[in-house]
Design a protein around this motif. Structure first.
Motif, PDB file in Angstrom:
ATOM      1  N   LEU A  18       0.856  -1.180   0.000  1.00  0.00           N
ATOM      2  CA  LEU A  18       0.000   0.000   0.000  1.00  0.00           C
ATOM      3  C   LEU A  18       0.898   1.237   0.000  1.00  0.00           C
ATOM      4  N   MET A  19       0.722   2.094  -0.977  1.00  0.00           N
ATOM      5  CA  MET A  19       1.503   3.330  -1.041  1.00  0.00           C
ATOM      6  C   MET A  19       0.622   4.494  -0.595  1.00  0.00           C
ATOM      7  N   ILE A  20       1.063   5.177   0.453  1.00  0.00           N
ATOM      8  CA  ILE A  20       0.375   6.385   0.914  1.00  0.00           C
ATOM      9  C   ILE A  20       1.100   7.581   0.326  1.00  0.00           C
ATOM     10  N   VAL A  21       0.420   8.301  -0.545  1.00  0.00           N
ATOM     11  CA  VAL A  21       0.996   9.478  -1.204  1.00  0.00           C
ATOM     12  C   VAL A  21       0.487  10.724  -0.478  1.00  0.00           C
ATOM     13  N   TRP A  22       1.432  11.581  -0.092  1.00  0.00           N
ATOM     14  CA  TRP A  22       1.078  12.793   0.662  1.00  0.00           C
ATOM     15  C   TRP A  22       1.723  13.992  -0.043  1.00  0.00           C
ATOM     16  N   LYS A  23       0.947  14.635  -0.900  1.00  0.00           N
ATOM     17  CA  LYS A  23       1.410  15.825  -1.598  1.00  0.00           C
ATOM     18  C   LYS A  23       1.040  17.070  -0.785  1.00  0.00           C
ATOM     19  N   ILE A  24       1.862  18.104  -0.922  1.00  0.00           N
ATOM     20  CA  ILE A  24       1.565  19.395  -0.290  1.00  0.00           C
ATOM     21  C   ILE A  24       1.473  20.421  -1.403  1.00  0.00           C
ATOM     22  N   HIS A  25       0.249  20.796  -1.729  1.00  0.00           N
ATOM     23  CA  HIS A  25       0.013  21.700  -2.864  1.00  0.00           C
ATOM     24  C   HIS A  25       0.053  23.150  -2.400  1.00  0.00           C
ATOM     25  N   LEU A  26       0.831  23.964  -3.099  1.00  0.00           N
ATOM     26  CA  LEU A  26       0.938  25.400  -2.827  1.00  0.00           C
ATOM     27  C   LEU A  26       0.550  26.129  -4.098  1.00  0.00           C
ATOM     28  N   ASP A  27      -0.590  26.844  -4.068  1.00  0.00           N
ATOM     29  CA  ASP A  27      -1.012  27.523  -5.287  1.00  0.00           C
ATOM     30  C   ASP A  27      -0.331  28.883  -5.428  1.00  0.00           C
ATOM     31  N   GLU A  28      -0.552  29.542  -6.554  1.00  0.00           N
ATOM     32  CA  GLU A  28       0.137  30.799  -6.852  1.00  0.00           C
ATOM     33  C   GLU A  28      -0.249  31.907  -5.878  1.00  0.00           C
ATOM     34  N   GLY A  29      -1.433  31.783  -5.265  1.00  0.00           N
ATOM     35  CA  GLY A  29      -1.862  32.784  -4.303  1.00  0.00           C
ATOM     36  C   GLY A  29      -1.311  32.565  -2.913  1.00  0.00           C
ATOM     37  N   GLY A  30      -0.628  31.409  -2.706  1.00  0.00           N
ATOM     38  CA  GLY A  30      -0.005  31.137  -1.414  1.00  0.00           C
ATOM     39  C   GLY A  30      -0.798  30.243  -0.492  1.00  0.00           C
ATOM     40  N   THR A  31      -1.888  29.642  -0.977  1.00  0.00           N
ATOM     41  CA  THR A  31      -2.693  28.748  -0.145  1.00  0.00           C
ATOM     42  C   THR A  31      -2.118  27.337  -0.182  1.00  0.00           C
ATOM     43  N   THR A  32      -1.916  26.743   0.990  1.00  0.00           N
ATOM     44  CA  THR A  32      -1.355  25.397   1.107  1.00  0.00           C
ATOM     45  C   THR A  32      -2.462  24.390   1.374  1.00  0.00           C
ATOM     46  N   THR A  33      -2.444  23.289   0.627  1.00  0.00           N
ATOM     47  CA  THR A  33      -3.450  22.242   0.794  1.00  0.00           C
ATOM     48  C   THR A  33      -2.776  20.873   0.808  1.00  0.00           C
TER      49      THR A  33
END
Length: 287
Positions: free
Chosen positions: A220-235
């Motif tokens: 089982l692979m748990i993928v954990w991305k940290i998305h940072l959009d151009e406006g600076g919001t982290t998800t």
């Protein structure tokens, strides 16, 4: 009371006021021209100022308000570093233009936010109009080790174009906090379940692998991305990808297909750590 006594008091008060003014100017010089903002350097500045003014203040009361300001500066800096994760390692500035009410300075600043290093270069234009001072940032250049990440690269380019230092610091603080949270979470589960959890790309990677040593080929692979959009919001974005041997897949197709959806539901209900913990316990119980 004799007028001469009043005059003596007035002279003493004026001397003290002048002395406080001079000490305040020295404090401003030190604060403006300082090239380092660590606690150690601030303490050095305090001690240097104290040594410098010991002889000058002999026979007068020491300017306790100035000393309090310096101590408060050190306390505020320590709190800021703890609260935001920022640690500034160096700062320098150079005045490139000063005419009337207009001042242009070039700044260079470097530091870390949690484990992410950064360097900044920018020009600051200050305009004074009566009692109001306005400041405009231009020629902003940001260097980050993690800029190879496409999200970070887009955010940096957008921030440089807008010249928004506030957006950079606020967004980097949140992004780096999630970055550190992911690293510490991977480290925790790797240490707690060394027979089940592996981290192929190291703790700074964005996925971990779960394996049951008793079930060959099942992962089982748990993928954990940290998305940072151009406006600076982290998800934070997490998902689960199963790797199942064909013979097992044929026998248990329905249950295997439901694993990612169940994991996403557990994330919403229990949170990241508890969802991963429950998944590892279930995997470890399989025979």
């Amino acid at each position: 009371m004799d007028k001469s006594i009043y005059q003596a008091y007035e002279d003493e008060i004026q001397a003290l006021e002048e002395e406080i003014r001079e000490l305040t100017e020295k404090y401003e010089d030190i604060r403006q021209e300082s090239t380092f903002f660590s606690d150690e350097e601030i303490l050095k500045s305090i001690k240097s100022l104290e040594r410098e003014t010991q002889g000058e203040t002999k026979g007068h009361e020491s300017p306790s308000d100035l000393k309090a300001q310096l101590e408060s500066l050190g306390t505020d800096l320590s709190f800021f570093m703890t609260f935001t994760g920022f640690q500034f390692t160096s700062h320098s500035k150079k005045t490139v233009e000063k005419t009337g009410n207009r001042t242009v300075q070039k700044h260079r600043l470097s530091g870390k936010c949690h484990s992410l290093s950064f360097q900044l270069e920018f020009q600051l234009l200050e305009m004074q109009n009566n009692e109001k001072v306005s400041a405009v940032v231009s020629d902003l250049n940001i260097i980050m080790e993690s800029r190879e990440d496409s999200d970070v690269s887009k955010f940096v380019s957008s921030t440089e174009e807008r010249g928004s230092l506030l957006t950079f610091f606020r967004s980097l603080s949140t992004y780096a906090e999630w970055y550190e949270h992911r690293r510490s979470t991977f480290l925790h589960f790797k240490a707690k379940y060394p027979d089940i959890v592996t981290v192929p790309e190291g703790l700074l990677g964005d996925f971990i692998i779960l394996r049951n040593p008793k079930v060959s080929g099942f992962e089982l692979m748990i993928v954990w991305k940290i998305h940072l959009d151009e406006g600076g919001t982290t998800t934070p974005i997490l998902d689960l990808l199963p790797k199942v041997p064909e013979q097992v897949l044929e026998q248990r197709m329905t249950s295997v297909e439901s694993i990612p959806g169940n994991f996403r539901s557990a994330l919403r209900i229990f949170g990241i750590e508890a969802a991963i913990e429950n998944l590892i316990k279930v995997l470890g119980s399989e025979k």
